[in-house]
Design a protein around this motif. Structure first.
Motif, PDB file in Angstrom:
ATOM      1  N   UNK A 303       0.833  -1.208   0.000  1.00  0.00           N
ATOM      2  CA  UNK A 303       0.000   0.000   0.000  1.00  0.00           C
ATOM      3  C   UNK A 303       0.865   1.256   0.000  1.00  0.00           C
ATOM      4  N   UNK A 304       0.246   2.390  -0.285  1.00  0.00           N
ATOM      5  CA  UNK A 304       0.972   3.657  -0.278  1.00  0.00           C
ATOM      6  C   UNK A 304       1.521   3.971   1.109  1.00  0.00           C
ATOM      7  N   UNK A 305       0.733   3.686   2.145  1.00  0.00           N
ATOM      8  CA  UNK A 305       1.202   3.928   3.514  1.00  0.00           C
ATOM      9  C   UNK A 305       2.406   3.048   3.842  1.00  0.00           C
ATOM     10  N   UNK A 306       2.353   1.784   3.415  1.00  0.00           N
ATOM     11  CA  UNK A 306       3.480   0.882   3.663  1.00  0.00           C
ATOM     12  C   UNK A 306       4.728   1.341   2.909  1.00  0.00           C
ATOM     13  N   UNK A 307       4.539   1.855   1.702  1.00  0.00           N
ATOM     14  CA  UNK A 307       5.676   2.357   0.928  1.00  0.00           C
ATOM     15  C   UNK A 307       6.301   3.578   1.603  1.00  0.00           C
ATOM     16  N   UNK A 308       5.475   4.449   2.144  1.00  0.00           N
ATOM     17  CA  UNK A 308       5.988   5.621   2.858  1.00  0.00           C
ATOM     18  C   UNK A 308       6.760   5.211   4.109  1.00  0.00           C
ATOM     19  N   UNK A 309       6.234   4.204   4.828  1.00  0.00           N
ATOM     20  CA  UNK A 309       6.952   3.696   6.003  1.00  0.00           C
ATOM     21  C   UNK A 309       8.289   3.082   5.601  1.00  0.00           C
ATOM     22  N   UNK A 310       8.278   2.338   4.499  1.00  0.00           N
ATOM     23  CA  UNK A 310       9.501   1.713   3.995  1.00  0.00           C
ATOM     24  C   UNK A 310      10.535   2.788   3.652  1.00  0.00           C
ATOM     25  N   UNK A 311      10.097   3.837   2.978  1.00  0.00           N
ATOM     26  CA  UNK A 311      10.990   4.943   2.614  1.00  0.00           C
ATOM     27  C   UNK A 311      11.543   5.627   3.860  1.00  0.00           C
ATOM     28  N   UNK A 312      10.693   5.843   4.857  1.00  0.00           N
ATOM     29  CA  UNK A 312      11.129   6.491   6.100  1.00  0.00           C
ATOM     30  C   UNK A 312      12.174   5.647   6.824  1.00  0.00           C
ATOM     31  N   UNK A 313      11.962   4.331   6.874  1.00  0.00           N
ATOM     32  CA  UNK A 313      12.929   3.442   7.517  1.00  0.00           C
ATOM     33  C   UNK A 313      14.265   3.469   6.780  1.00  0.00           C
ATOM     34  N   UNK A 314      14.230   3.531   5.451  1.00  0.00           N
ATOM     35  CA  UNK A 314      15.467   3.621   4.670  1.00  0.00           C
ATOM     36  C   UNK A 314      16.205   4.916   4.962  1.00  0.00           C
ATOM     37  N   UNK A 315      15.470   6.023   5.001  1.00  0.00           N
ATOM     38  CA  UNK A 315      16.104   7.308   5.299  1.00  0.00           C
ATOM     39  C   UNK A 315      16.805   7.288   6.650  1.00  0.00           C
ATOM     40  N   UNK A 316      16.211   6.597   7.607  1.00  0.00           N
ATOM     41  CA  UNK A 316      16.796   6.532   8.949  1.00  0.00           C
ATOM     42  C   UNK A 316      18.063   5.677   8.993  1.00  0.00           C
ATOM     43  N   UNK A 317      18.336   4.914   7.935  1.00  0.00           N
ATOM     44  CA  UNK A 317      19.488   4.015   7.930  1.00  0.00           C
ATOM     45  C   UNK A 317      20.708   4.618   7.240  1.00  0.00           C
ATOM     46  N   UNK A 318      20.682   5.913   6.969  1.00  0.00           N
ATOM     47  CA  UNK A 318      21.832   6.573   6.362  1.00  0.00           C
ATOM     48  C   UNK A 318      23.099   6.276   7.167  1.00  0.00           C
ATOM     49  N   UNK A 319      24.150   5.840   6.473  1.00  0.00           N
ATOM     50  CA  UNK A 319      25.413   5.514   7.122  1.00  0.00           C
ATOM     51  C   UNK A 319      25.504   4.092   7.624  1.00  0.00           C
ATOM     52  N   UNK A 320      24.405   3.329   7.533  1.00  0.00           N
ATOM     53  CA  UNK A 320      24.394   1.953   8.025  1.00  0.00           C
ATOM     54  C   UNK A 320      24.408   0.960   6.861  1.00  0.00           C
ATOM     55  N   UNK A 321      24.578  -0.309   7.193  1.00  0.00           N
ATOM     56  CA  UNK A 321      24.614  -1.350   6.168  1.00  0.00           C
ATOM     57  C   UNK A 321      23.217  -1.621   5.632  1.00  0.00           C
ATOM     58  N   UNK A 322      23.112  -1.615   4.301  1.00  0.00           N
ATOM     59  CA  UNK A 322      21.861  -1.946   3.630  1.00  0.00           C
ATOM     60  C   UNK A 322      22.173  -2.980   2.553  1.00  0.00           C
ATOM     61  N   UNK A 323      21.570  -4.150   2.653  1.00  0.00           N
ATOM     62  CA  UNK A 323      21.724  -5.173   1.627  1.00  0.00           C
ATOM     63  C   UNK A 323      20.357  -5.781   1.355  1.00  0.00           C
ATOM     64  N   UNK A 324      20.313  -6.806   0.508  1.00  0.00           N
ATOM     65  CA  UNK A 324      19.034  -7.395   0.133  1.00  0.00           C
ATOM     66  C   UNK A 324      18.293  -7.958   1.342  1.00  0.00           C
ATOM     67  N   UNK A 325      19.020  -8.580   2.257  1.00  0.00           N
ATOM     68  CA  UNK A 325      18.385  -9.136   3.456  1.00  0.00           C
ATOM     69  C   UNK A 325      17.779  -8.038   4.321  1.00  0.00           C
ATOM     70  N   UNK A 326      18.465  -6.898   4.403  1.00  0.00           N
ATOM     71  CA  UNK A 326      17.940  -5.765   5.176  1.00  0.00           C
ATOM     72  C   UNK A 326      16.655  -5.250   4.537  1.00  0.00           C
ATOM     73  N   UNK A 327      16.627  -5.161   3.205  1.00  0.00           N
ATOM     74  CA  UNK A 327      15.415  -4.709   2.522  1.00  0.00           C
ATOM     75  C   UNK A 327      14.253  -5.664   2.780  1.00  0.00           C
ATOM     76  N   UNK A 328      14.536  -6.973   2.787  1.00  0.00           N
ATOM     77  CA  UNK A 328      13.487  -7.943   3.111  1.00  0.00           C
ATOM     78  C   UNK A 328      12.962  -7.722   4.536  1.00  0.00           C
ATOM     79  N   UNK A 329      13.880  -7.468   5.457  1.00  0.00           N
ATOM     80  CA  UNK A 329      13.477  -7.245   6.853  1.00  0.00           C
ATOM     81  C   UNK A 329      12.629  -5.982   6.982  1.00  0.00           C
ATOM     82  N   UNK A 330      13.004  -4.918   6.272  1.00  0.00           N
ATOM     83  CA  UNK A 330      12.227  -3.676   6.322  1.00  0.00           C
ATOM     84  C   UNK A 330      10.842  -3.875   5.713  1.00  0.00           C
ATOM     85  N   UNK A 331      10.791  -4.617   4.602  1.00  0.00           N
ATOM     86  CA  UNK A 331       9.493  -4.911   3.989  1.00  0.00           C
ATOM     87  C   UNK A 331       8.625  -5.711   4.956  1.00  0.00           C
ATOM     88  N   UNK A 332       9.234  -6.654   5.663  1.00  0.00           N
ATOM     89  CA  UNK A 332       8.504  -7.425   6.651  1.00  0.00           C
ATOM     90  C   UNK A 332       8.000  -6.564   7.796  1.00  0.00           C
TER      91      UNK A 332
END
Length: 479
Positions: A303-332
């Motif tokens: 949903x649009x709300x879930x996408x906005x939450x996903x984007x917000x969580x990504x923004x908060x991870x600036x400077x941290x490790x982001x890989x495919x597994x992390x993206x799966x965890x954020x989507x979850x």
């Protein structure tokens, strides 16, 4: 005697409380996140015939120890006495800045040249960094004492130049680190100067460059530079590109991808992760064909709300490790379900996988935990992977272009892939809906069909799903 005993007990209690408080505070400090410490820096580079002579000043250092990662090619590594205290934290081996209160420290070193600079020169990874920390801002002075002229580029915005007799000077500044330095004899004019992008070269159409600049700004990316020169070899560095012509799509993809590598800690071999992160933050498909399709599938699946939450969580991870597994965890985290979407799609040479959500509970078979069984939740149905589970239940599964065969010593099934019927022990049974779906090359049976056809019981709790063979249950009842 009783007084002494009571006193000893009281001391033990107090000491226990102090140890607990110390431990609690330590855990609290460790759990605040993995954000990287930052500092600001000023780099002075003097180009002389023998080498680049570098002075590097670090400001805003914390009082902790900072290990220095010197450039591999550097020589004459030492402190630089900018003032009386600019080296008082540098250890005697010039390996690190030791713990201390002075937040500004300076070093100097040289980058020897391999030969005379003729037409171009590229100095890779030529500046010192601090392990576990990153520069949030860089002021860069480039002084050429050889009179060679030409164009110097490092990815930062060039804010001023000055020519003197046999000496040329340029000042650069901007957010982030500087890793590489490039020079070419052909000095080109500024074609475009924007908020996050500078372009040197000649062209009549700068509108596409403005669009790239706007996208970089949307992503809050660091400044980048493009040099358009059809007489020079192509160069792809972290913050700048030298190209023979401007293919806006290719150039923008690379700059946007590199900006994500600079902003997050992304594995080098996960190009699609960088492109998908850029797509989510920029709210537009970025990258090559598979990355664009993966972004489209993902954004249509939530949903649009879930996408906005996903984007917000990504923004908060600036400077941290982001890989495919992390993206799966954020989507979850935003959907409430488990998924392997990003890890399955991350490599460009694999087939595209659909966005599927999985039941997050622990899966067991006959009470034994399994880690390779995914129960899919799709269109209101719960789907169980046939091959992995039925093999455990004693069945063999084979298939051809027309049918799926599931057999054990007593029960034999044939499921046509297109017709609405199945055959059990030579008896045909018509069905209204297909008992299974083909997902990612595997056969998934809907839960009610799965239990009824293959004599399986499924017991669910808040934390687990246990798939149990009916024969096992009968044996337990007979004991």
């Amino acid at each position: 005697m009783k007084f002494i005993v009571r006193t000893m007990i009281l001391l033990l209690i107090v000491n226990g409380l102090l140890i607990y408080m110390h431990y609690y505070q330590a855990v609290g400090a460790d759990s605040k996140g993995l954000s990287v410490a930052t500092f600001t820096q000023e780099i002075e580079v003097i180009n002389r015939p023998d080498a680049l002579h570098v002075r590097q000043h670090f400001s805003g250092l914390s009082d902790a120890r900072h290990e220095i990662v010197w450039p591999k090619a550097s020589t004459n590594r030492t402190c630089y006495l900018a003032d009386a205290t600019s080296c008082n934290r540098l250890d005697e081996n010039s390996i690190a800045f030791l713990e201390g209160d002075n937040e500004r420290q300076s070093i100097s070193y040289e980058i020897p040249k391999k030969g005379t600079m003729k037409q171009t020169a590229l100095f890779n990874e030529s500046f010192a960094v601090l392990h576990g920390s990153s520069a949030s801002y860089t002021l860069f002075h480039m002084t050429d004492e050889t009179g060679i002229g030409g164009l110097w580029v490092n990815g930062l915005e060039r804010v001023g130049t000055k020519k003197m007799t046999n000496i040329n000077y340029a000042l650069f500044r901007g957010k982030g680190e500087v890793k590489d330095l490039y020079w070419q004899r052909n000095n080109l004019p500024v074609l475009y100067s924007g908020d996050r992008l500078s372009v040197f070269g000649e062209s009549d159409n700068i509108e596409p460059l403005r669009e790239v600049d706007n996208t970089l700004k949307t992503l809050d990316a660091n400044h980048s530079t493009i040099v358009i020169d059809d007489t020079r070899p192509a160069v792809n560095a972290t913050r700048f590109i030298v190209a023979k012509s401007v293919d806006v799509d290719k150039v923008s993809i690379r700059l946007l991808r590199e900006s994500m590598y600079a902003r997050f800690i992304i594995p080098e071999n996960e190009r699609m992760t960088a492109e998908l992160v850029a797509s989510v933050l920029g709210e537009t498909p970025i990258g090559l064909g598979k990355s664009r399709k993966a972004y489209q599938v993902f954004t249509e699946a939530i949903t649009e709300d879930e996408l906005e939450q996903f984007k917000s969580l990504l923004n908060d991870m600036t400077g941290q490790e982001v890989n495919a597994s992390v993206l799966d965890a954020l989507a979850g985290e935003v959907t409430g379900f488990k998924t392997s979407y990003f890890t399955k799609n991350i490599h460009a040479d694999t087939a595209a996988h659909p966005f599927l959500i999985e039941d997050p509970r622990e899966i067991k078979f006959d009470g034994v935990s399994t880690t390779d069984i995914r129960i899919i939740l799709k269109d209101g149905k719960t789907l169980y992977p046939a091959k992995k589970i039925l093999n455990l239940a004693g069945y063999t599964i084979t298939s051809n272009e027309r049918s799926i065969y599931v057999e054990n010593s007593i029960r034999k099934f044939r499921f046509p892939k297109k017709e609405l019927f199945y055959v059990y022990n030579e008896q045909k049974y018509n069905v209204v809906t297909m008992p299974f779906e083909v997902l990612e090359g595997d056969f998934y049976f809907e839960e009610s069909w799965f239990k009824r056809l293959f004599l399986l019981s499924i017991e669910k709790t808040a934390d687990t799903i246990d798939i149990i063979r009916m024969s096992t249950l009968i044996e337990e009842v007979g004991k």
